[in-house]
Design a protein around this motif. Structure first.
Motif, PDB file in Angstrom:
ATOM      1  N   ARG A 149      22.246  86.147  64.875  1.00  0.00           N
ATOM      2  CA  ARG A 149      20.855  86.582  64.854  1.00  0.00           C
ATOM      3  C   ARG A 149      20.223  86.499  63.466  1.00  0.00           C
ATOM      4  N   GLY A 150      21.005  86.382  62.433  1.00  0.00           N
ATOM      5  CA  GLY A 150      20.484  86.380  61.067  1.00  0.00           C
ATOM      6  C   GLY A 150      20.420  84.969  60.519  1.00  0.00           C
ATOM      7  N   LYS A 201      29.515  81.251  58.163  1.00  0.00           N
ATOM      8  CA  LYS A 201      30.574  81.435  57.163  1.00  0.00           C
ATOM      9  C   LYS A 201      31.426  82.656  57.498  1.00  0.00           C
ATOM     10  N   ILE A 202      30.777  83.749  57.867  1.00  0.00           N
ATOM     11  CA  ILE A 202      31.511  84.969  58.206  1.00  0.00           C
ATOM     12  C   ILE A 202      32.385  84.732  59.428  1.00  0.00           C
ATOM     13  N   ILE A 249      26.614  88.727  65.221  1.00  0.00           N
ATOM     14  CA  ILE A 249      26.537  88.861  63.770  1.00  0.00           C
ATOM     15  C   ILE A 249      25.087  88.642  63.338  1.00  0.00           C
ATOM     16  N   ASN A 250      24.594  89.563  62.529  1.00  0.00           N
ATOM     17  CA  ASN A 250      23.245  89.453  61.988  1.00  0.00           C
ATOM     18  C   ASN A 250      23.333  89.676  60.488  1.00  0.00           C
ATOM     19  N   ILE A 255      23.983  91.138  50.295  1.00  0.00           N
ATOM     20  CA  ILE A 255      24.198  90.567  51.625  1.00  0.00           C
ATOM     21  C   ILE A 255      24.447  91.734  52.568  1.00  0.00           C
ATOM     22  N   SER A 256      23.613  91.795  53.604  1.00  0.00           N
ATOM     23  CA  SER A 256      23.798  92.824  54.624  1.00  0.00           C
ATOM     24  C   SER A 256      24.220  92.126  55.908  1.00  0.00           C
ATOM     25  N   SER A 257      25.143  92.740  56.598  1.00  0.00           N
ATOM     26  CA  SER A 257      25.670  92.152  57.822  1.00  0.00           C
ATOM     27  C   SER A 257      25.837  93.251  58.867  1.00  0.00           C
TER      28      SER A 257
END
Length: 148
Positions: free
Chosen positions: A37-38, A45-46, A65-66, A89-91
């Motif tokens: 979503r981000g 990558k995550i 994952i956002n 970086i926010s996840s």
């Protein structure tokens, strides 16, 4: 000298040390659906660093994952040039199984760094810092996955 070596060997082998992620490699997390979503590059990558296995099994997990990256200027010098930056970086990580949310975790990682004269070197440095922050996020998510 031999006595010291024997003592060190016995001490190190009997101290009970085990790696933090030792059990992570044994645990299989099967994913049937992934939702990003981000920022797609960060989310990919995550997800890729998590080394999750994809499956068509109906009991497999759905992962969402956002992730977003923000770089802000913290300080300027007297002539108005950028001096210090902050990268955040926010996840938001959600893991579901059959509609039930098992993990709902928001992770924020940031780092401050100085500006560099050479802009090419600055871009390379920022890319390395981004990868370091992503690795920290992945480690946090792995710890959560060990608990399910």
């Amino acid at each position: 000298m031999k006595l010291r070596l024997i003592f060190i060997f016995l001490f190190l082998t009997s101290c009970g040390y085990t790696g933090l992620y030792k059990d992570y490699d044994k645990k299989q997390v099967l994913v049937k659906e992934k939702i990003f979503r981000g920022e797609s590059a960060l989310d990919n990558k995550i997800y890729n660093k998590l080394n999750l296995q994809e499956s068509t099994d109906t009991s497999a997990y759905t992962i969402e994952i956002n992730s977003n990256k923000k770089t802000e200027l913290l300080s300027k010098n007297k002539s108005g040039e950028a001096k210090i930056y902050k990268m955040t970086i926010s996840s938001h990580f959600i893991l579901k199984q059959e509609g039930i949310t098992l993990i709902d975790k928001k992770i924020f990682e940031n780092i401050t760094y100085n500006n560099l004269e050479n802009k090419f070197e600055l871009l390379r440095y920022e890319r390395d810092l981004e990868n370091n922050l992503i690795n920290q996020i992945v480690n946090n998510v792995r710890m959560e996955l060990l608990n399910i």
